[in-house]
Design a protein around this motif. Structure first.
Motif, PDB file in Angstrom:
ATOM      1  N   ASP A 110      17.675 -44.318  17.310  1.00 18.28           N
ATOM      2  CA  ASP A 110      17.079 -45.091  18.397  1.00 18.28           C
ATOM      3  C   ASP A 110      18.026 -45.319  19.570  1.00 18.28           C
ATOM      4  O   ASP A 110      17.595 -45.446  20.721  1.00 18.28           O
ATOM      5  CB  ASP A 110      16.541 -46.428  17.888  1.00 18.28           C
ATOM      6  N   THR A 111      19.328 -45.344  19.322  1.00 15.74           N
ATOM      7  CA  THR A 111      20.279 -45.566  20.417  1.00 15.74           C
ATOM      8  C   THR A 111      20.249 -44.436  21.440  1.00 15.74           C
ATOM      9  O   THR A 111      20.634 -44.628  22.590  1.00 15.74           O
ATOM     10  CB  THR A 111      21.705 -45.725  19.868  1.00 15.74           C
ATOM     11  N   LEU A 112      19.797 -43.242  21.010  1.00 12.59           N
ATOM     12  CA  LEU A 112      19.739 -42.109  21.935  1.00 12.59           C
ATOM     13  C   LEU A 112      18.492 -42.156  22.817  1.00 12.59           C
ATOM     14  O   LEU A 112      18.342 -41.335  23.714  1.00 12.59           O
ATOM     15  CB  LEU A 112      19.766 -40.791  21.149  1.00 12.59           C
ATOM     16  N   LEU A 113      17.606 -43.120  22.554  1.00 17.78           N
ATOM     17  CA  LEU A 113      16.368 -43.234  23.316  1.00 17.78           C
ATOM     18  C   LEU A 113      16.403 -44.377  24.325  1.00 17.78           C
ATOM     19  O   LEU A 113      15.381 -44.730  24.899  1.00 17.78           O
ATOM     20  CB  LEU A 113      15.181 -43.443  22.363  1.00 17.78           C
ATOM     21  N   GLN A 114      17.573 -44.944  24.510  1.00 18.49           N
ATOM     22  CA  GLN A 114      17.668 -46.107  25.394  1.00 18.49           C
ATOM     23  C   GLN A 114      17.481 -45.734  26.862  1.00 18.49           C
ATOM     24  O   GLN A 114      16.931 -46.499  27.644  1.00 18.49           O
ATOM     25  CB  GLN A 114      19.016 -46.806  25.187  1.00 18.49           C
ATOM     26  N   ASP A 115      17.948 -44.547  27.253  1.00 18.99           N
ATOM     27  CA  ASP A 115      17.801 -44.103  28.641  1.00 18.99           C
ATOM     28  C   ASP A 115      16.447 -43.421  28.800  1.00 18.99           C
ATOM     29  O   ASP A 115      16.301 -42.224  28.574  1.00 18.99           O
ATOM     30  CB  ASP A 115      18.929 -43.141  29.011  1.00 18.99           C
ATOM     31  N   GLU A 116      15.445 -44.185  29.209  1.00 19.33           N
ATOM     32  CA  GLU A 116      14.083 -43.654  29.291  1.00 19.33           C
ATOM     33  C   GLU A 116      13.892 -42.697  30.463  1.00 19.33           C
ATOM     34  O   GLU A 116      12.836 -42.083  30.607  1.00 19.33           O
ATOM     35  CB  GLU A 116      13.086 -44.806  29.372  1.00 19.33           C
ATOM     36  N   GLU A 117      14.907 -42.560  31.314  1.00 20.22           N
ATOM     37  CA  GLU A 117      14.835 -41.629  32.443  1.00 20.22           C
ATOM     38  C   GLU A 117      15.469 -40.279  32.117  1.00 20.22           C
ATOM     39  O   GLU A 117      15.513 -39.396  32.970  1.00 20.22           O
ATOM     40  CB  GLU A 117      15.538 -42.239  33.675  1.00 20.22           C
ATOM     41  N   ALA A 118      15.996 -40.130  30.894  1.00 24.54           N
ATOM     42  CA  ALA A 118      16.669 -38.883  30.523  1.00 24.54           C
ATOM     43  C   ALA A 118      15.710 -37.700  30.649  1.00 24.54           C
ATOM     44  O   ALA A 118      14.546 -37.773  30.233  1.00 24.54           O
ATOM     45  CB  ALA A 118      17.202 -38.980  29.099  1.00 24.54           C
ATOM     46  N   ASP A 119      16.195 -36.591  31.231  1.00 23.24           N
ATOM     47  CA  ASP A 119      15.310 -35.454  31.515  1.00 23.24           C
ATOM     48  C   ASP A 119      14.869 -34.703  30.271  1.00 23.24           C
ATOM     49  O   ASP A 119      13.932 -33.912  30.320  1.00 23.24           O
ATOM     50  CB  ASP A 119      15.991 -34.496  32.492  1.00 23.24           C
ATOM     51  N   SER A 123      24.432 -34.394  18.664  1.00 22.68           N
ATOM     52  CA  SER A 123      24.929 -35.769  18.712  1.00 22.68           C
ATOM     53  C   SER A 123      24.372 -36.512  19.920  1.00 22.68           C
ATOM     54  O   SER A 123      24.481 -37.737  19.999  1.00 22.68           O
ATOM     55  CB  SER A 123      26.462 -35.781  18.761  1.00 22.68           C
ATOM     56  N   ALA A 124      23.744 -35.770  20.863  1.00 28.94           N
ATOM     57  CA  ALA A 124      23.183 -36.388  22.064  1.00 28.94           C
ATOM     58  C   ALA A 124      22.075 -35.510  22.617  1.00 28.94           C
ATOM     59  O   ALA A 124      22.087 -34.291  22.456  1.00 28.94           O
ATOM     60  CB  ALA A 124      24.267 -36.593  23.127  1.00 28.94           C
ATOM     61  N   GLY A 125      21.093 -36.141  23.286  1.00 30.49           N
ATOM     62  CA  GLY A 125      19.947 -35.422  23.824  1.00 30.49           C
ATOM     63  C   GLY A 125      20.268 -34.365  24.855  1.00 30.49           C
ATOM     64  O   GLY A 125      19.662 -33.295  24.853  1.00 30.49           O
ATOM     65  N   PRO A 126      21.203 -34.600  25.770  1.00 30.70           N
ATOM     66  CA  PRO A 126      21.473 -33.592  26.806  1.00 30.70           C
ATOM     67  C   PRO A 126      21.935 -32.240  26.277  1.00 30.70           C
ATOM     68  O   PRO A 126      21.943 -31.257  27.014  1.00 30.70           O
ATOM     69  CB  PRO A 126      22.577 -34.262  27.649  1.00 30.70           C
ATOM     70  N   GLN A 127      22.335 -32.174  24.998  1.00 32.91           N
ATOM     71  CA  GLN A 127      22.776 -30.901  24.429  1.00 32.91           C
ATOM     72  C   GLN A 127      21.606 -29.971  24.114  1.00 32.91           C
ATOM     73  O   GLN A 127      21.807 -28.804  23.791  1.00 32.91           O
ATOM     74  CB  GLN A 127      23.584 -31.159  23.145  1.00 32.91           C
ATOM     75  N   TRP A 128      20.381 -30.480  24.194  1.00 29.56           N
ATOM     76  CA  TRP A 128      19.196 -29.689  23.869  1.00 29.56           C
ATOM     77  C   TRP A 128      18.993 -28.609  24.929  1.00 29.56           C
ATOM     78  O   TRP A 128      18.902 -28.879  26.116  1.00 29.56           O
ATOM     79  CB  TRP A 128      17.976 -30.605  23.827  1.00 29.56           C
ATOM     80  N   THR A 129      18.898 -27.368  24.484  1.00 32.15           N
ATOM     81  CA  THR A 129      18.742 -26.237  25.405  1.00 32.15           C
ATOM     82  C   THR A 129      17.395 -25.566  25.197  1.00 32.15           C
ATOM     83  O   THR A 129      16.671 -25.852  24.232  1.00 32.15           O
ATOM     84  CB  THR A 129      19.856 -25.192  25.188  1.00 32.15           C
ATOM     85  N   ASP A 130      17.056 -24.646  26.093  1.00 30.65           N
ATOM     86  CA  ASP A 130      15.774 -23.940  26.001  1.00 30.65           C
ATOM     87  C   ASP A 130      15.687 -23.052  24.771  1.00 30.65           C
ATOM     88  O   ASP A 130      14.605 -22.625  24.377  1.00 30.65           O
ATOM     89  CB  ASP A 130      15.553 -23.092  27.260  1.00 30.65           C
ATOM     90  N   SER A 131      16.826 -22.739  24.172  1.00 30.40           N
ATOM     91  CA  SER A 131      16.818 -21.879  22.985  1.00 30.40           C
ATOM     92  C   SER A 131      16.299 -22.614  21.752  1.00 30.40           C
ATOM     93  O   SER A 131      16.209 -22.035  20.676  1.00 30.40           O
ATOM     94  CB  SER A 131      18.231 -21.350  22.713  1.00 30.40           C
TER      95      SER A 131
END
Length: 558
Positions: free
Chosen positions: A191-200, A172-180
């Motif tokens: 597209d709403t999840l791409l608004q923060d262009e500084e997201a790691d 549901s959000a990019g920060p949940q993406w893990t190395d696995s």
């Protein structure tokens, strides 16, 4: 603990580098002796040609193998001695050339030659940063990452794409993406999840195909998404056939750029082995040749996508070999890429004018070699597809599908294994075109072709026979298994929902199957499958009918 693939590649490169170092030490010792002899005895002046050829080879190969300083110095020595080598080749006065050589040596050339051996200790560390071990295997189910905040829509998309054989993971959000999640093949993101262009986590998108769900059509938004690495933008992701078609296109492009067949011709065996190791480690199929005399037979057997060739290989010249290949019509379109340490642009253009397609200056970095080969192979196959594949579906054209059918029939006859041929036809397809338009009809045809491509085996032959009709050959498959597979495909395809503008609709297909080796020819088998298809249409559609073995009249329905 087993070594990682990158560690194994590094170890092989280090071994190859050591072999090159040992060989070069011996060659430099012989070189010093040859030049010394030529400077004292005019009858030995012919040895200057061999010295020039060694400098030329080192100028091209040393840098590729990690000895950059050696390669640069060899290039300087090559340029300096070339006028003398040219005079020897032209048959000029040997004594006059000997005197010129003495003058050259006295001006510091002798010290420069003596210092070459020291440069063999100045090698860059072996790097495999270019190596990303993830073998391309079209037989594995693709893993798709879905990043959609709307859980109901995410569920609809996941269920729909599962019918095509994809595995879908949802966030549901990019920060949940893990190395696995490093096995992901494609990203679908709102597209709403791409608004923060500084997201790691955003940099992870750069190496994968990305489909963005966005209702925005303004230039600024679309340009920003393209800048973030988005490859496709869809407004209605709930249109599963359209989404699956775009997924299929991007995955096919990605897989195609990781594969290919490369032939390399070079008389420098260490360099040839280095090229082979780098390209095979990157997933390409490679055939190497250090003697150009065997080029024609090797080409005919291997049939590469591209040919990489050195410009000068002893008594053979690459441009002459390229021109010779163009004598035969089957090699007119083969991309030929020349490798050489020659930096003169006029000479490079002259080489290209004699049968080449591109010119790459040595030394060549491993990453550049791999990327160039992949791109060139991909482009070559794309051109080949224009000839052999149907433009709408990407499946084999009618004539080529029948050729493959005949080959499989011959193989069945030779080995005695079972194979099956099937004819498929979309049900009531004329109504789809009449009601929703030919554009929507094309989408239905592409949806079925994508379903077949994903759910059948890599070894299965799939062709568009004409219009909405398809032919499938299932090698080494029993009749019962073929019916089971096709029945499942019938059910799953009929569950797909298509968007016809203001309304949604579904489509089914019918199939007729025949045991390929139960007939006297492939043509008879396909005619039997076609009759079975006709009977299936007449008796109810949306299912599979089996042709009787040997051409009997009774048909089996499933």
């Amino acid at each position: 603990m087993p070594q990682s693939p990158s560690s194994e590649v590094r170890k092989k490169l280090e071994t190859l580098r050591s072999r090159f170092r040992d060989k070069t030490i011996r060659e430099l010792e012989e070189l010093v002796s040859s030049i010394s002899s030529a400077s004292r005895h005019s009858e030995s002046i012919g040895k200057l040609v061999g010295a020039y050829q060694l400098f030329h080879r080192l100028a091209g190969s040393a840098g590729t193998l990690g000895f950059t300083q050696l390669g640069e110095q060899a290039r300087k020595l090559e340029i300096a001695i070339k006028p003398l080598a040219d005079q020897v080749t032209a048959g000029d006065n040997s004594e006059r050339i000997r005197i010129q050589l003495q003058q050259l040596l006295a001006a510091g050339y002798e010290d420069d030659i003596a210092g070459l051996g020291d440069l063999l200790g100045a090698a860059e560390p072996v790097s495999t940063g270019w190596h990303q071990y993830r073998p391309a295997d079209a037989g594995n189910r693709s893993v798709l990452m879905l990043m959609e905040p709307d859980k109901e829509l995410a569920g609809l998309i996941s269920q729909g794409l599962a019918l095509y054989g994809h595995r879908v993971r949802t966030l549901s959000a990019g920060p949940q993406w893990t190395d696995s999640m490093d096995d992901v093949d494609l990203i679908m993101v709102r597209d709403t999840l791409l608004q923060d262009e500084e997201a790691d986590w955003l940099p992870r998108l750069s190496s994968l195909p990305v489909i963005c769900f966005s209702e925005a059509h303004d230039f600024a938004t679309r340009y920003r998404l393209a800048g973030l690495g988005v490859d496709a933008c869809l407004e209605e992701p709930q249109d599963i056939p359209a989404l699956a078609d775009r997924v299929e296109q991007l995955l096919a492009e990605g897989l195609a750029t990781l594969t290919g067949r490369v032939m390399i011709v070079d008389d420098d065996r260490e360099l040839l082995e280095h090229y082979r190791l780098v390209l095979t480690s990157g997933g390409l199929q490679v055939r190497t040749l250090d003697d150009p005399a065997g080029l024609l037979s090797e080409l005919a057997e291997f049939r590469p996508d591209i040919l990489l060739m050195d410009v000068q290989m002893g008594r053979y010249e690459g441009p002459a070999l390229a021109r010779m290949l163009r004598f035969q019509a089957e090699w007119l379109s083969l991309p030929i890429i020349f490798f050489s340490s020659e930096e003169d642009r006029d000479l490079q253009l002259d080489v290209l004018a004699r049968g080449g397609d591109d010119f790459v200056t040595k030394p060549v970095s491993d990453e550049f070699l791999l990327r160039t080969s992949r791109i060139r192979c991909y482009r070559a196959r794309q051109l080949g597809k224009l000839v052999s594949l149907d433009s709408l579906t990407g499946l084999l054209k009618h004539a080529l599908a029948k050729t493959e059918l005949s080959r499989e029939f011959a193989r069945c006859t030779r080995t005695g294994h079972d194979s099956v041929v099937a004819m498929l036809d979309l049900d009531n397809f004329k109504q789809v075109n009449d009601t929703y338009g030919h554009g929507t009809g094309d989408m239905v045809i592409k949806a079925l072709s994508n379903l077949l491509r994903h759910r059948l085996r890599d070894t299965d032959i799939i062709g568009r026979y004409g219009g909405e009709e398809f032919v499938i050959v299932l090698p080494e498959c029993s009749l019962g298994k073929a019916v089971e597979v096709l029945e499942t495909l019938c059910q799953d395809f009929s569950r797909l929902v298509f968007n016809g503008g203001s309304e949604e609709f579904s489509v089914s297909f019918s199939a007729g199957v025949a045991a390929l080796n139960a007939y006297e020819s492939g043509e008879q088998a396909i005619e039997a499958a076609d009759r079975a298809l006709f009977e299936r249409k007449r008796s109810g559609r949306n299912g599979v009918s089996v042709a009787p073995e040997g051409g009997c009249d009774r048909l089996t329905e499933n």
